[in-house]
Scaffold this active site. Structure first.
Site, PDB file in Angstrom:
ATOM      1  N   VAL A 162      -5.359   0.101   2.820  1.00  0.00           N
ATOM      2  CA  VAL A 162      -5.470  -1.362   2.707  1.00  0.00           C
ATOM      3  C   VAL A 162      -6.644  -1.723   1.794  1.00  0.00           C
ATOM      4  O   VAL A 162      -6.512  -2.545   0.878  1.00  0.00           O
ATOM      5  CB  VAL A 162      -5.618  -2.008   4.106  1.00  0.00           C
ATOM      6  CG1 VAL A 162      -6.019  -3.473   3.993  1.00  0.00           C
ATOM      7  CG2 VAL A 162      -4.318  -1.866   4.888  1.00  0.00           C
TER       8      VAL A 162
ATOM      9  N   LYS B  21      -3.332  -1.822  15.556  1.00  0.00           N
ATOM     10  CA  LYS B  21      -2.789  -0.902  16.555  1.00  0.00           C
ATOM     11  C   LYS B  21      -3.736  -0.708  17.712  1.00  0.00           C
ATOM     12  O   LYS B  21      -4.944  -0.826  17.552  1.00  0.00           O
ATOM     13  CB  LYS B  21      -2.580   0.469  15.911  1.00  0.00           C
ATOM     14  CG  LYS B  21      -1.253   0.583  15.252  1.00  0.00           C
ATOM     15  CD  LYS B  21      -0.863   2.016  15.030  1.00  0.00           C
ATOM     16  CE  LYS B  21       0.488   2.009  14.372  1.00  0.00           C
ATOM     17  NZ  LYS B  21       0.553   2.859  13.204  1.00  0.00           N
TER      18      LYS B  21
ATOM     19  N   SER C  37     -13.278   1.020  10.022  1.00  0.00           N
ATOM     20  CA  SER C  37     -12.553   1.149   8.756  1.00  0.00           C
ATOM     21  C   SER C  37     -13.181   0.322   7.643  1.00  0.00           C
ATOM     22  O   SER C  37     -13.636  -0.810   7.859  1.00  0.00           O
ATOM     23  CB  SER C  37     -11.108   0.697   8.947  1.00  0.00           C
ATOM     24  OG  SER C  37     -10.439   0.722   7.692  1.00  0.00           O
ATOM     25  N   ALA C  38     -13.169   0.888   6.441  1.00  0.00           N
ATOM     26  CA  ALA C  38     -13.613   0.158   5.244  1.00  0.00           C
ATOM     27  C   ALA C  38     -12.710  -1.039   4.955  1.00  0.00           C
ATOM     28  O   ALA C  38     -13.083  -1.917   4.167  1.00  0.00           O
ATOM     29  CB  ALA C  38     -13.644   1.108   4.043  1.00  0.00           C
ATOM     30  N   ASP C  39     -11.530  -1.081   5.587  1.00  0.00           N
ATOM     31  CA  ASP C  39     -10.631  -2.234   5.390  1.00  0.00           C
ATOM     32  C   ASP C  39     -11.332  -3.548   5.758  1.00  0.00           C
ATOM     33  O   ASP C  39     -11.085  -4.588   5.142  1.00  0.00           O
ATOM     34  CB  ASP C  39      -9.373  -2.113   6.268  1.00  0.00           C
ATOM     35  CG  ASP C  39      -8.442  -0.989   5.833  1.00  0.00           C
ATOM     36  OD1 ASP C  39      -8.675  -0.387   4.767  1.00  0.00           O
ATOM     37  OD2 ASP C  39      -7.485  -0.718   6.594  1.00  0.00           O
TER      38      ASP C  39
ATOM     39  N   GLU D 162       0.843  -1.211   0.000  1.00  0.00           N
ATOM     40  CA  GLU D 162       0.000   0.000   0.000  1.00  0.00           C
ATOM     41  C   GLU D 162       0.872   1.252   0.000  1.00  0.00           C
ATOM     42  O   GLU D 162       2.091   1.186   0.241  1.00  0.00           O
ATOM     43  CB  GLU D 162      -0.930   0.007   1.216  1.00  0.00           C
ATOM     44  CG  GLU D 162      -0.208   0.076   2.552  1.00  0.00           C
ATOM     45  CD  GLU D 162      -1.071   0.670   3.659  1.00  0.00           C
ATOM     46  OE1 GLU D 162      -1.599   1.785   3.479  1.00  0.00           O
ATOM     47  OE2 GLU D 162      -1.176   0.031   4.717  1.00  0.00           O
TER      48      GLU D 162
ATOM     49  N   ASP E 259     -17.063   4.743  13.941  1.00  0.00           N
ATOM     50  CA  ASP E 259     -15.862   4.727  13.101  1.00  0.00           C
ATOM     51  C   ASP E 259     -15.313   3.306  12.963  1.00  0.00           C
ATOM     52  O   ASP E 259     -14.646   2.789  13.858  1.00  0.00           O
ATOM     53  CB  ASP E 259     -14.800   5.664  13.699  1.00  0.00           C
ATOM     54  CG  ASP E 259     -13.623   5.874  12.755  1.00  0.00           C
ATOM     55  OD1 ASP E 259     -13.526   5.152  11.746  1.00  0.00           O
ATOM     56  OD2 ASP E 259     -12.807   6.768  13.027  1.00  0.00           O
TER      57      ASP E 259
ATOM     58  N   LYS F 167      -5.947  10.469   0.441  1.00  0.00           N
ATOM     59  CA  LYS F 167      -5.963   9.116   0.998  1.00  0.00           C
ATOM     60  C   LYS F 167      -7.148   8.391   0.365  1.00  0.00           C
ATOM     61  O   LYS F 167      -8.294   8.786   0.561  1.00  0.00           O
ATOM     62  CB  LYS F 167      -6.115   9.202   2.527  1.00  0.00           C
ATOM     63  CG  LYS F 167      -6.359   7.874   3.215  1.00  0.00           C
ATOM     64  CD  LYS F 167      -6.595   8.080   4.710  1.00  0.00           C
ATOM     65  CE  LYS F 167      -7.227   6.863   5.353  1.00  0.00           C
ATOM     66  NZ  LYS F 167      -7.610   7.100   6.753  1.00  0.00           N
TER      67      LYS F 167
HETATM   68  N1  PSU Z   1      -2.972   1.490  10.627  1.00  0.00           N
HETATM   69  C1  PSU Z   1      -1.634   1.548  10.808  1.00  0.00           C
HETATM   70  N2  PSU Z   1      -0.868   2.163   9.866  1.00  0.00           N
HETATM   71  C2  PSU Z   1      -1.412   2.715   8.736  1.00  0.00           C
HETATM   72  C3  PSU Z   1      -2.828   2.628   8.537  1.00  0.00           C
HETATM   73  C4  PSU Z   1      -3.557   2.001   9.504  1.00  0.00           C
HETATM   74  O1  PSU Z   1      -1.144   1.051  11.805  1.00  0.00           O
HETATM   75  O2  PSU Z   1      -0.684   3.275   7.909  1.00  0.00           O
HETATM   76  C5  PSU Z   1      -3.446   3.175   7.277  1.00  0.00           C
HETATM   77  C6  PSU Z   1      -3.664   2.033   6.262  1.00  0.00           C
HETATM   78  O3  PSU Z   1      -3.518   2.539   4.952  1.00  0.00           O
HETATM   79  C7  PSU Z   1      -5.122   1.638   6.506  1.00  0.00           C
HETATM   80  C8  PSU Z   1      -5.727   3.004   6.789  1.00  0.00           C
HETATM   81  O4  PSU Z   1      -5.734   0.993   5.424  1.00  0.00           O
HETATM   82  O5  PSU Z   1      -4.751   3.690   7.550  1.00  0.00           O
HETATM   83  C9  PSU Z   1      -7.026   2.885   7.531  1.00  0.00           C
HETATM   84  O6  PSU Z   1      -7.652   4.134   7.574  1.00  0.00           O
HETATM   85  P1  PSU Z   1      -9.176   4.248   8.094  1.00  0.00           P
HETATM   86  O7  PSU Z   1      -9.122   3.874   9.537  1.00  0.00           O
HETATM   87  O8  PSU Z   1      -9.534   5.674   7.841  1.00  0.00           O
HETATM   88  O9  PSU Z   1      -9.976   3.282   7.251  1.00  0.00           O
HETATM   89 MN    MN Z   2     -12.460   5.593   9.899  1.00  0.00          MN
END
Ligand code: PSU
Ligand code: MN
Length: 304
Positions: free
Chosen positions: A105, A158, A139-141, A24, A137, A85
């Site tokens: 991701v 994390k 994540s879409a991941d 990524e 909140d 992003k």
């Molecule tokens: N968690 C980490 N390091 C990162 C990310 C998440 O420990 O760099 C990044 C990754 O690209 C992940 C994104 O896909 O943040 C998730 O963002 P969000 O929570 O907005 O979906």
């Molecule tokens: Mn989010």
């Protein structure tokens, strides 16, 4: 309709049907400060090559979806300020409007699947944030793992996330969560989160087979491989907990919402640790890249 730009080495690997590992780019633009971000990105690519696979760092540059970046493209992306992003919701819009952005991701999984690359290495995935019961909140991941057939190697999640809730959502979505070489689900800077992973595998070949069997069964979605940070690079939870708590309080005070939350927290944590968090981060990403390369090799051998 989609302008796919393969790097020279990815094109050669495709022609030779040799293993490729997707990477990524949000970790580069939003996860680590310049110039360490580009050094780490280069090092991770080198680790994949040394393990016998080809790295394919994903990004959108001026409306083109890049599968593998040439060295100068990687440097330019790492130096750029205010790069977008791109997650699942943003990828098509960015391509359609000629924009530039780094892939999360979720977006990297979409790009990898589109380029027929089934294995992807990163640091940590997005998940269910602490306080999600009021902020919503998530994540879409996680949705992406449920839908897109890519095996993602990460060091768990994390502690900015609620790990118990993240594991529950992954279970609901039917995502296999496989701890590599241990029973515990790892927590990014720590090898153990205090939660047991639903699955455990000790061999890259088993992980590759599970990916292929899932596909043969017609079950959509990918797998999450949770690879623990090497123990010599771990950071004690007691060191990081107060820093994470203060970053979260800052985010609330500044009313940070949506896709800005994760980069804001990561940035604050970098500012408030004395380089230790970065050293650990580098060790775990490299470790994930090497495991992903071995899984990609096993997948190439099994798929024949
Ligand atoms: N968690 C980490 N390091 C990162 C990310 C998440 O420990 O760099 C990044 C990754 O690209 C992940 C994104 O896909 O943040 C998730 O963002 P969000 O929570 O907005 O979906
Ligand atoms: Mn989010």
């Amino acid at each position: 309709m989609i302008d796919l730009s393969l790097s020279k080495e990815v094109r050669a690997a495709k022609a030779a049907k040799s293993p490729i590992v997707a990477l990524e780019s949000t970790i580069i633009t939003h996860g680590m400060p310049y110039p360490r971000n580009v050094e780490v990105a280069r090092q991770v690519e080198a680790d994949i090559r040394e393990t016998g696979a080809t790295p394919a760092t994903m990004a959108v540059l001026e409306g083109r979806l890049h599968v593998g970046l040439e060295p100068e493209q990687l440097t330019a992306l790492a130096q750029a300020n205010q790069v977008a992003k791109l997650s699942r919701a943003d990828l098509a819009a960015c391509l359609a409007t000629g924009g530039t952005g780094a892939t999360t991701v979720a977006a990297t999984m979409i790009a990898a699947h589109h380029a027929q690359i089934p294995v992807f290495a990163t640091g940590g995935i997005g998940g269910v944030h602490q306080g999600a019961e009021s902020s919503f909140d998530i994540s879409a991941d996680l949705q992406e793992l449920a839908q897109t057939p890519v095996t993602v190697v990460a060091a768990g999640a994390k502690a900015i996330l609620d790990i118990a809730k993240t594991l529950e959502v992954l279970e609901t979505l039917g995502v296999p969560v496989i701890a590599y070489g241990q029973d515990a689900f790892p927590a990014f800077w720590s090898a153990r989160s205090g939660h047991k992973a639903p699955l455990r595998m000790d061999e890259p070949a088993a992980i590759a087979r599970a990916h292929l069997v899932r596909r043969a069964l017609g079950v959509p979605g990918g797998q999450l491989v949770a690879n623990p940070i090497p123990t010599d690079a771990e950071i004690p939870v007691e060191t990081l907990s107060p820093i994470i708590a203060s970053a979260q309080a800052d985010a609330a005070r500044h009313r940070i919402t949506g896709k800005d939350v994760t980069p804001f927290l990561l940035q604050r944590i970098y500012e408030q640790t004395d380089g230790h968090s970065l050293t650990a981060n580098i060790a775990l990403v490299r470790n994930n890249a090497r495991l992903a390369a071995r899984i990609a090799q096993a997948m190439t051998n099994t798929a024949g």
